[in-house]
Design a protein around this motif. Structure first.
Motif, PDB file in Angstrom:
ATOM      1  N   ASP A   1      14.942  22.227   1.524  1.00 53.00           N
ATOM      2  CA  ASP A   1      13.576  22.002   1.474  1.00 53.00           C
ATOM      3  C   ASP A   1      13.032  20.665   0.988  1.00 53.00           C
ATOM      4  O   ASP A   1      12.170  20.189   1.903  1.00 53.00           O
ATOM      5  CB  ASP A   1      12.664  23.148   0.592  1.00 53.00           C
ATOM      6  CG  ASP A   1      12.747  24.616   1.279  1.00 53.00           C
ATOM      7  OD1 ASP A   1      13.145  24.533   2.255  1.00 53.00           O
ATOM      8  OD2 ASP A   1      12.205  25.457   0.288  1.00 53.00           O
TER       9      ASP A   1
ATOM     10  N   ASN B   1       9.628  26.938  -5.778  1.00 51.34           N
ATOM     11  CA  ASN B   1       9.821  25.264  -5.465  1.00 51.34           C
ATOM     12  C   ASN B   1       8.612  24.580  -6.163  1.00 51.34           C
ATOM     13  O   ASN B   1       7.601  25.107  -5.768  1.00 51.34           O
ATOM     14  CB  ASN B   1       9.781  24.992  -3.896  1.00 51.34           C
ATOM     15  CG  ASN B   1      10.793  23.747  -3.860  1.00 51.34           C
ATOM     16  OD1 ASN B   1      10.977  23.124  -4.813  1.00 51.34           O
ATOM     17  ND2 ASN B   1      11.087  23.502  -2.531  1.00 51.34           N
TER      18      ASN B   1
ATOM     19  N   GLU C   1      11.053  21.628   4.937  1.00 51.18           N
ATOM     20  CA  GLU C   1      10.866  23.095   5.225  1.00 51.18           C
ATOM     21  C   GLU C   1      10.888  23.437   6.561  1.00 51.18           C
ATOM     22  O   GLU C   1      11.210  24.679   6.954  1.00 51.18           O
ATOM     23  CB  GLU C   1       9.819  23.662   4.213  1.00 51.18           C
ATOM     24  CG  GLU C   1       9.737  23.309   3.045  1.00 51.18           C
ATOM     25  CD  GLU C   1       8.491  24.099   2.272  1.00 51.18           C
ATOM     26  OE1 GLU C   1       7.626  24.629   2.929  1.00 51.18           O
ATOM     27  OE2 GLU C   1       8.229  23.778   1.001  1.00 51.18           O
TER      28      GLU C   1
END
Length: 229
Positions: free
Chosen positions: A182, A46, A187
């Motif tokens: 997320d 990410n 998250e």
């Protein structure tokens, strides 16, 4: 508005806590990582909106991590602020030539760091701070919480709005279900990945009214992206 995401790679715990507190107070989402190798793995999963990177972190140094990030397509334009105790001109030149966008010598003041974060985001990623996003014929107004396509207003639920907002910040980029979870849901919240499919379906139905072309691209086995044109 989805808060800009900042990763801080810093192994000094007191400084990490201070950085998190001050950046979160400004409305940013903050992730603290203490090792260079861990940061490299997280960045493959990410990519945040900005990286605050200490030069001297364990496993992989900040300067080496910066070099590696600039060699990857996904992170070659990631805004990076380098933190270091090295104040010599030669060190600053080395840090900037490796790919850092800005350079702060310890000790530094938190207001100065925050100001540099804002300035770098404004320069490198204006879409993160802009109140209006536009991709193709879709316009999203963050302040009024409204979405238009070809000047016709589209009614979206809060989750679909956040989903569209996030994807419009990165037009053309494919995001997996996990990455969307997320960044849109957070998250710390556990939701089944198939929930993403449901909300993408709702979003697709809302924005693709009539005979308008589908602006959301499904990439089999990879995820979803919003078309740039």
């Amino acid at each position: 508005m989805i808060a800009p995401r900042i990763m801080v790679v810093e192994d000094e715990e007191p400084l990490g806590v201070l950085l998190r507190y001050n950046l979160e107070a400004e409305g940013y989402q903050v992730e603290i990582v203490t090792r260079g190798d861990e940061a490299e793995l997280r960045l493959q999963e990410n990519v945040p909106d900005l990286l605050v990177l200490d030069w001297m972190v364990p496993a992989i140094s900040g300067i080496e991590l910066c070099r590696r990030l600039r060699m990857r397509e996904q992170t070659e334009r990631l805004p990076i602020i380098m933190l270091t105790a090295r104040g010599e001109e030669s060190d600053r030149v080395r840090g900037l030539s490796t790919g850092a966008d800005d350079y702060l010598v310890k000790p530094f003041s938190m207001p100065e760091l925050v100001a540099r974060v804002k300035a770098l985001l404004r320069r490198a990623k204006p879409e993160v701070l802009s109140s209006v996003l536009k991709v193709g014929d879709i316009v999203l107004d963050r302040e009024q919480h409204r979405v238009y396509r070809k000047k016709s207003e589209i009614k979206l639920g809060p989750t679909e709005f956040r989903l569209l907002e996030f994807m419009m910040q990165h037009p053309g980029r494919v995001f997996s279900r996990g990455q969307l979870l997320d960044n849109v849901w957070g998250e710390t919240i556990y939701i089944d990945e198939r929930t993403v499919d449901v909300h993408v379906g709702r979003l697709r139905k809302a924005v693709n009214t009539g005979r308008m072309p589908d602006v959301i691209r499904t990439v089999r086995g990879s995820g979803y992206a919003i078309r740039e044109d």
